[in-house]
Design a protein around this motif. Sequence first.
Motif, PDB file in Angstrom:
ATOM      1  N   GLN A   1       5.591   1.614  -7.429  1.00  0.00           N
ATOM      2  CA  GLN A   1       5.136   3.011  -7.418  1.00  0.00           C
ATOM      3  C   GLN A   1       5.980   3.850  -6.462  1.00  0.00           C
ATOM      4  O   GLN A   1       6.453   3.358  -5.447  1.00  0.00           O
ATOM      5  N   ASN A   2       6.148   5.138  -6.799  1.00  0.00           N
ATOM      6  CA  ASN A   2       6.870   6.043  -5.912  1.00  0.00           C
ATOM      7  C   ASN A   2       6.026   6.372  -4.699  1.00  0.00           C
ATOM      8  O   ASN A   2       4.814   6.507  -4.794  1.00  0.00           O
TER       9      ASN A   2
ATOM     10  N   VAL B   1       0.875  -1.168   0.000  1.00  0.00           N
ATOM     11  CA  VAL B   1       0.000   0.000   0.000  1.00  0.00           C
ATOM     12  C   VAL B   1       0.911   1.215   0.000  1.00  0.00           C
ATOM     13  O   VAL B   1       1.890   1.253   0.739  1.00  0.00           O
ATOM     14  N   VAL B   2       0.611   2.213  -0.837  1.00  0.00           N
ATOM     15  CA  VAL B   2       1.499   3.361  -1.017  1.00  0.00           C
ATOM     16  C   VAL B   2       0.799   4.669  -0.690  1.00  0.00           C
ATOM     17  O   VAL B   2      -0.379   4.844  -0.985  1.00  0.00           O
TER      18      VAL B   2
ATOM     19  N   VAL C   1      -3.534   0.824  -3.325  1.00  0.00           N
ATOM     20  CA  VAL C   1      -2.876  -0.481  -3.381  1.00  0.00           C
ATOM     21  C   VAL C   1      -1.980  -0.484  -4.616  1.00  0.00           C
ATOM     22  O   VAL C   1      -2.419  -0.164  -5.715  1.00  0.00           O
ATOM     23  N   ASP C   2      -0.712  -0.833  -4.406  1.00  0.00           N
ATOM     24  CA  ASP C   2       0.274  -0.844  -5.494  1.00  0.00           C
ATOM     25  C   ASP C   2       0.440  -2.280  -5.978  1.00  0.00           C
ATOM     26  O   ASP C   2       1.132  -3.071  -5.361  1.00  0.00           O
ATOM     27  N   LYS C   3      -0.197  -2.590  -7.103  1.00  0.00           N
ATOM     28  CA  LYS C   3      -0.132  -3.960  -7.626  1.00  0.00           C
ATOM     29  C   LYS C   3       1.222  -4.283  -8.239  1.00  0.00           C
ATOM     30  O   LYS C   3       1.622  -5.429  -8.287  1.00  0.00           O
ATOM     31  N   THR C   4       1.953  -3.251  -8.704  1.00  0.00           N
ATOM     32  CA  THR C   4       3.253  -3.495  -9.331  1.00  0.00           C
ATOM     33  C   THR C   4       4.378  -3.590  -8.311  1.00  0.00           C
ATOM     34  O   THR C   4       5.399  -4.215  -8.564  1.00  0.00           O
TER      35      THR C   4
END
Length: 92
Positions: free
Chosen positions: A43-44, A27-28, A37-40
Amino acid sequence: MGQIRKIPKRTCTGCRQEKNKKDLIRVVRDKEGNVFVDKTGRQNGRGAYICPNKNCLEKAVKNKGLERTLKLDSIEQRVYEQLMEEVGEINE
């Protein structure tokens, strides 16, 4: 000889156990303060990690683990709903 790559470890905000980064959901919080939610996993922004199971998510909600890790006062309900969907998809 091939070099052995170190597997990155992260701590789950629910159960507080250290696990392989790729086994956790990220989570970002970005610079604008958006939480998602960051699936990759690339993300920054400031990241918090959680195990892909319902118990850890419930613990993280109860002890405000995500809020503490992301340095926020509160997290929108839609983020928790998104996480519940992720956990549901993974466990099926």
